[in-house]
Design a protein around this motif. Structure first.
Motif, PDB file in Angstrom:
ATOM      1  N   VAL A 179       0.850  -1.049   0.100  1.00 58.18           N
ATOM      2  CA  VAL A 179      -0.016   0.014  -0.195  1.00 58.18           C
ATOM      3  C   VAL A 179       0.795   1.180   0.078  1.00 58.18           C
ATOM      4  N   LEU A 180       0.726   1.942  -0.990  1.00 60.35           N
ATOM      5  CA  LEU A 180       1.343   3.117  -1.237  1.00 60.35           C
ATOM      6  C   LEU A 180       0.702   4.300  -0.449  1.00 60.35           C
ATOM      7  N   LEU A 181       1.147   4.827   0.800  1.00 63.03           N
ATOM      8  CA  LEU A 181       0.607   5.902   1.637  1.00 63.03           C
ATOM      9  C   LEU A 181       1.153   7.225   1.465  1.00 63.03           C
ATOM     10  N   GLN A 182       2.427   7.197   0.988  1.00 57.19           N
ATOM     11  CA  GLN A 182       3.110   8.565   0.599  1.00 57.19           C
ATOM     12  C   GLN A 182       4.015   8.409  -0.479  1.00 57.19           C
ATOM     13  N   HIS A 183       3.807   9.067  -1.497  1.00 57.05           N
ATOM     14  CA  HIS A 183       4.810   9.145  -2.779  1.00 57.05           C
ATOM     15  C   HIS A 183       5.740   9.882  -2.283  1.00 57.05           C
ATOM     16  N   HIS A 184       6.931   9.180  -2.030  1.00 57.92           N
ATOM     17  CA  HIS A 184       8.325   9.809  -2.129  1.00 57.92           C
ATOM     18  C   HIS A 184       8.912   9.490  -3.289  1.00 57.92           C
ATOM     19  N   ARG A 185       9.589  10.597  -3.754  1.00 62.91           N
ATOM     20  CA  ARG A 185      10.133  10.729  -4.958  1.00 62.91           C
ATOM     21  C   ARG A 185      11.240   9.374  -5.318  1.00 62.91           C
ATOM     22  N   THR A 186      11.749   9.009  -4.443  1.00 55.84           N
ATOM     23  CA  THR A 186      12.661   7.783  -4.583  1.00 55.84           C
ATOM     24  C   THR A 186      11.927   6.475  -5.000  1.00 55.84           C
ATOM     25  N   TYR A 187      10.713   6.404  -4.845  1.00 55.48           N
ATOM     26  CA  TYR A 187      10.020   5.286  -5.225  1.00 55.48           C
ATOM     27  C   TYR A 187       9.720   5.233  -6.692  1.00 55.48           C
ATOM     28  N   ASP A 188      10.168   4.092  -7.342  1.00 54.75           N
ATOM     29  CA  ASP A 188       9.932   3.617  -8.729  1.00 54.75           C
ATOM     30  C   ASP A 188       8.578   3.124  -8.952  1.00 54.75           C
ATOM     31  N   LEU A 189       7.394   3.781  -9.038  1.00 54.79           N
ATOM     32  CA  LEU A 189       6.301   2.789  -8.826  1.00 54.79           C
ATOM     33  C   LEU A 189       5.985   2.120 -10.083  1.00 54.79           C
ATOM     34  N   GLN A 190       6.592   2.247 -11.238  1.00 53.62           N
ATOM     35  CA  GLN A 190       6.464   1.406 -12.295  1.00 53.62           C
ATOM     36  C   GLN A 190       7.167  -0.056 -11.836  1.00 53.62           C
ATOM     37  N   GLY A 191       8.397  -0.002 -11.306  1.00 51.83           N
ATOM     38  CA  GLY A 191       9.264  -1.021 -11.233  1.00 51.83           C
ATOM     39  C   GLY A 191       8.379  -1.759  -9.807  1.00 51.83           C
ATOM     40  N   LEU A 192       7.776  -0.985  -8.893  1.00 53.43           N
ATOM     41  CA  LEU A 192       7.283  -1.694  -7.673  1.00 53.43           C
ATOM     42  C   LEU A 192       6.008  -2.261  -8.165  1.00 53.43           C
ATOM     43  N   ALA A 193       5.144  -1.605  -9.036  1.00 52.26           N
ATOM     44  CA  ALA A 193       4.100  -2.426  -9.578  1.00 52.26           C
ATOM     45  C   ALA A 193       4.349  -3.862 -10.385  1.00 52.26           C
ATOM     46  N   VAL A 194       5.520  -3.911 -10.807  1.00 58.52           N
ATOM     47  CA  VAL A 194       5.958  -5.305 -11.554  1.00 58.52           C
ATOM     48  C   VAL A 194       6.316  -6.194 -10.502  1.00 58.52           C
ATOM     49  N   LYS A 195       6.873  -5.840  -9.387  1.00 62.77           N
ATOM     50  CA  LYS A 195       7.340  -6.726  -8.218  1.00 62.77           C
ATOM     51  C   LYS A 195       6.140  -7.108  -7.181  1.00 62.77           C
ATOM     52  N   ALA A 196       5.448  -6.038  -7.096  1.00 65.36           N
ATOM     53  CA  ALA A 196       4.396  -6.241  -5.996  1.00 65.36           C
ATOM     54  C   ALA A 196       3.011  -7.269  -6.409  1.00 65.36           C
ATOM     55  N   GLN A 197       2.949  -8.167  -5.538  1.00 62.12           N
ATOM     56  CA  GLN A 197       1.735  -8.935  -5.941  1.00 62.12           C
ATOM     57  C   GLN A 197       0.523  -8.258  -6.122  1.00 62.12           C
ATOM     58  N   LEU A 198       0.100  -7.333  -5.430  1.00 59.97           N
ATOM     59  CA  LEU A 198      -0.836  -6.552  -5.312  1.00 59.97           C
ATOM     60  C   LEU A 198      -0.593  -4.856  -4.890  1.00 59.97           C
ATOM     61  N   LEU A 199      -0.796  -3.778  -5.604  1.00 55.19           N
ATOM     62  CA  LEU A 199      -0.205  -2.485  -5.224  1.00 55.19           C
ATOM     63  C   LEU A 199      -1.565  -1.846  -5.237  1.00 55.19           C
ATOM     64  N   LEU A 200      -1.862  -1.128  -3.772  1.00 53.81           N
ATOM     65  CA  LEU A 200      -2.884  -0.043  -3.664  1.00 53.81           C
ATOM     66  C   LEU A 200      -2.339   1.242  -3.576  1.00 53.81           C
ATOM     67  N   ASP A 201      -2.399   2.098  -4.810  1.00 50.34           N
ATOM     68  CA  ASP A 201      -1.864   3.527  -4.659  1.00 50.34           C
ATOM     69  C   ASP A 201      -2.762   4.471  -4.241  1.00 50.34           C
ATOM     70  N   THR A 202      -2.679   5.096  -2.918  1.00 52.53           N
ATOM     71  CA  THR A 202      -3.558   5.890  -2.251  1.00 52.53           C
ATOM     72  C   THR A 202      -3.273   7.171  -2.622  1.00 52.53           C
ATOM     73  N   ARG A 203      -2.355   7.487  -3.496  1.00 51.04           N
ATOM     74  CA  ARG A 203      -1.836   8.815  -3.937  1.00 51.04           C
ATOM     75  C   ARG A 203      -2.156   9.248  -5.282  1.00 51.04           C
ATOM     76  N   GLY A 204      -2.380   8.109  -6.357  1.00 49.09           N
ATOM     77  CA  GLY A 204      -2.686   8.284  -7.636  1.00 49.09           C
ATOM     78  C   GLY A 204      -1.483   8.716  -8.475  1.00 49.09           C
TER      79      GLY A 204
END
Length: 422
Positions: free
Chosen positions: A387-412
Motif C-alpha cells: 500500500v503506497l501511503l506517501q509518494h516519496h520521489r525515490t519510489y519507482d512505482l512502475q518497478g514496484l508495480a511489477v514486483k508487487a503481488q498487489l499494489l494499492l496506490d492511495t496517492r494516484g
C-alpha cells in the motif's frame, strides 16, 4: 552579546524562522524550556523532524545562533516571536499551555519598546485576550503603550524547494497601528512582501481560513474519490482534465487521510474570551470536513480487505507492506500521519504489517515496533498487499508495480493501469 531577536519555542514554527533570521544577518537567540531540544541544537542536530536539516542547524550555529534554556536572554532583545505549539485538545480547542508558559517566561523579563509577535496557530481573540493578559500581568507594562504586540500566522510549506519565508508574503496584524508597523519593520527584513491586516483578530483569522480551506477541499475530493470508485470513474483523469480550467478551480487530490501540523479549527467550539463580542457561529462545513477526512484511514482498510478478498486472501494473516509513513512527500515528519491509524487497524484485522520509508529508520505504532523492510523490491514481492501511503520521489512505482503481488496506490502517483488506485 545581546541579540536582536528571540525565537521563543524551537519547534516546527520557530526553527525555520530562526534559520531565516540568521541568514538575514539578524543576531538571534533561540529559547526553549526543554533542555533536550537545546542540547540537540547546540550539537548541530535538529530536534523537530522536517523543520531543519542537520546541515542547516550547523550553519545557524556558525552564523551566531544561540539556543538556550536561560530565560534571562529574553530581556535583552528588541523583538520576541512566540512560536510555541498549540495543538487541538480533546475538546477541539487549541491547547494554550505551551504558549502560556513561553509568554510567562518572556513577561517576567519584558522591557519597554520590545516588539512581541505570536505565530502559534490560535483562535481569533487569543493575542489581544489571553496573550495580552499574560504579558501585562507578568511585566506590569501595557501592550500598545509600553510594548508592541502583534500576530503573524505561520505560512510554512515544510520541505518545499519553492516556497520559503523570504518569498512568501507575511501577514501582520497589530494591537494598534504602531504595533503593526513595528512588527512589519521586523518581518520586512525577512520577507519580500509584508501584508498588513486590520488587527490581530483579522491576522489570526487568516490562519484559520487558510487551514480550513485546505481541509474542506481535501474532504471534497476524498468524497469524490469514494464516489468515483463506486461508479467506476477514474477520478485522477477527472482531476487532470479539470485543472486545465484557467479560472475558478484549484486542484486538490485525495489521499489516505490528512496529516501535518495545520489542524482545522471550528470557532463554534472555542470558549468565549473576555474581549470577544459575542460567540462565533459554528462552521458546519469545517466539522463535516473533519468527519470526512477522519474516515479516510478506515476507507483505505476497506479497500485493502476488498482487494485481498478479490484475490482469494483474507486480511487475517496477510502480509501487508506500507510504503511511506510520513505525512508529507520527501519529509521525515510523521505528525498526524494517517499511516499510524492504518497500521493499527490492519493489525487489529490480524495482518502482519511491515513498512518502508527512506526517511524513517524506525517506527512504532501503539508502542510496538513495526518491522522495517530493508530490501524494498524483495519485501514488495513477498507481501500479499503493498500500500503506497506517501509518494516519496525515490519510489519507482512502475518497478514496484511489477514486483508487487498487489499494489494499492492511495496517492494516484502510479502510471495508469499499473496499480489499483484509491
Amino acid at each position: 552579546m545581546p541579540a536582536d531577536l528571540a525565537v521563543v519555542g524551537l519547534g516546527h514554527l520557530g526553527l525555520p524562522l530562526a534559520r531565516a533570521a540568521v541568514s538575514a544577518g539578524i543576531a538571534t537567540v533561540g529559547f526553549d524550556a526543554d533542555p533536550r531540544t537545546v542540547a540537540q541544537l547546540a550539537a548541530g542536530h535538529t530536534p523537530a523532524e522536517g523543520a531543519l536539516t542537520a546541515a542547516e542547524a550547523r550553519r545557524m550555529l556558525s552564523g551566531g545562533f544561540r539556543p538556550t534554556t536561560d530565560p534571562a536572554e529574553l530581556g535583552r532583545v528588541r523583538t520576541a516571536v512566540i512560536c510555541a505549539p498549540a495543538p487541538l485538545g480533546p475538546d477541539r480547542t487549541p491547547d494554550l499551555t505551551a504558549v502560556g508558559e513561553m509568554a510567562r517566561a518572556l513577561a517576567a523579563r519584558l522591557r519597554p519598546h520590545t516588539t512581541v509577535v505570536l505565530e502559534s496557530p490560535v483562535a481569533p481573540g487569543t493575542t489581544e485576550g489571553f496573550l495580552r493578559d499574560v504579558l501585562e500581568d507578568g511585566s506590569g507594562l501595557r501592550a500598545g503603550r509600553d510594548f508592541h504586540l502583534a500576530y503573524s500566522p505561520g505560512r510554512l510549506d515544510p520541505g518545499s524547494r519553492t516556497h520559503a519565508l523570504a518569498n512568501t508574503p507575511k501577514v501582520i496584524g497589530g494591537l494598534t497601528p504602531a504595533c503593526t508597523e513595528s512588527a512589519a519593520a521586523f518581518y520586512g527584513r525577512l520577507s519580500e512582501k509584508v501584508v498588513r491586516a486590520r488587527g490581530t483578530r483579522e491576522a489570526e483569522m487568516v490562519k484559520l481560513l487558510e487551514t480550513n480551506f485546505r481541509h474542506v477541499n481535501i474532504a471534497l475530493v476524498n468524497e469524490m474519490a469514494i464516489l468515483c470508485h463506486d461508479m467506476g470513474v477514474d477520478l485522477w483523469d477527472v482531476i487532470r482534465c479539470a485543472e486545465t480550467k484557467p479560472f475558478g478551480f484549484q486542484a486538490f487530490r485525495p489521499g489516505p487521510g490528512v496529516g501535518g501540523h495545520g489542524v482545522p479549527i471550528d470557532p463554534g467550539y472555542l470558549p468565549h474570551t473576555g474581549r470577544a463580542p459575542g460567540h462565533p457561529h459554528p462552521l458546519r462545513m469545517v466539522g463535516l470536513a473533519q468527519e470526512i477526512n477522519g474516515r479516510m484511514p478506515q476507507y483505505v482498510i476497506q479497500r485493502c480487505a476488498a482487494l485481498l478478498n478479490e484475490h482469494g486472501k483474507s486480511a487475517r494473516g496477510a502480509r501487508v507492506l506500507l510504503l511511506g509513513v510520513t505525512y508529507k512527500q520527501d519529509l521525515a515528519d510523521r505528525e498526524a500521519s494517517p499511516a499510524t491509524e492504518i497500521a493499527g487497524r490492519l493489525a487489529d484485522l490480524g495482518a502482519a504489517v511491515s513498512f518502508h520509508d527512506p526517511y524513517v529508520p524506525e517506527w512504532r505504532v501503539r508502542g510496538v515496533p513495526v518491522p522495517r523492510a530493508e530490501s524494498l523490491y524483495e519485501a514488495a514481492a513477498d507481501a500479499d498487499l503493498t500500500v503506497l501511503l506517501q509518494h516519496h520521489r525515490t519510489y519507482d512505482l512502475q518497478g514496484l508495480a511489477v514486483k508487487a503481488q498487489l499494489l494499492l496506490d492511495t496517492r494516484g502517483a502510479s502510471p495508469a493501469g499499473a496499480a489499483y488506485r484509491l
